[in-house]
Design a protein around this motif. Sequence first.
Motif: not given
Length: 237
Positions: A202-217, A219-228
């Motif tokens: 749904l996102a790629e046709p209009s916002y190419q590559f922008t959706i990659i920030w969701l996986p980044i977010a 993974i960052i959340g998973i790392i924070i939770l794992a550490v804490t």
Amino acid sequence: MPERIESYLTDAIYRNIMILLLCLTAGIVDVIGYLSLDHVFTANMTGNIILLGLAIGNSFQTAILNSLTALAGFITGVILASAIVTNKEKTFWPPAVTTVLAVEGAVLLLFALLSYFAVSASFPYLLIILLSIAMGLQTTAARKLGIAGISTTVLTGTLATFFEDFTARFFGGGKKKGFTTDALLRAAALVLYCSGAVIAALAEPSYQFTIIWLPIAIIIGIIILAVTRFHNALEKD
């Protein structure tokens, strides 16, 4: 003792959610590669090998290079993750798994930054290899956790195992008719991977590559939770 059991169950639920969110990220990444990087899979190497065979059979040189690049990146990611994660760590959530996910996040962040630049003739190969390296890293990290046999990127076996369990429980003549936790996790993994694909489609046709920030977010959340939550309770395995 009851408090410790309650804490362990809570941690197990969190860990299950984290592995399922990784399935979501893999679905997103795979669709980004397929829709925006010349129809190549960067997470699902089974599909990528099929595409490679089709390209060779039809003499599509560009498609051959795309598939080989993805395979090389994925293998690189697996080798790198295997070097970081050793079999000696048998904890509930090994710190090395967090390290691998941190490397994956860094690779995806590099992809996100580079995707803003104009794409030259050779540039797509760099983007393909970055995504596939990230997925190779994630696959090995997930396999190290050993949760219901889920690797987050290879779901053919997960699908087969789920329906094997389904058949055994409802048609095998046993008394148990419900699903085990592992079976439910496998089903959820399939749903989350597909959901990631839908989101990216749904996102790629209009916002190419922008959706990659969701996986980044994620993974960052998973790392924070794992550490804490996990790294101060390594004895819970």
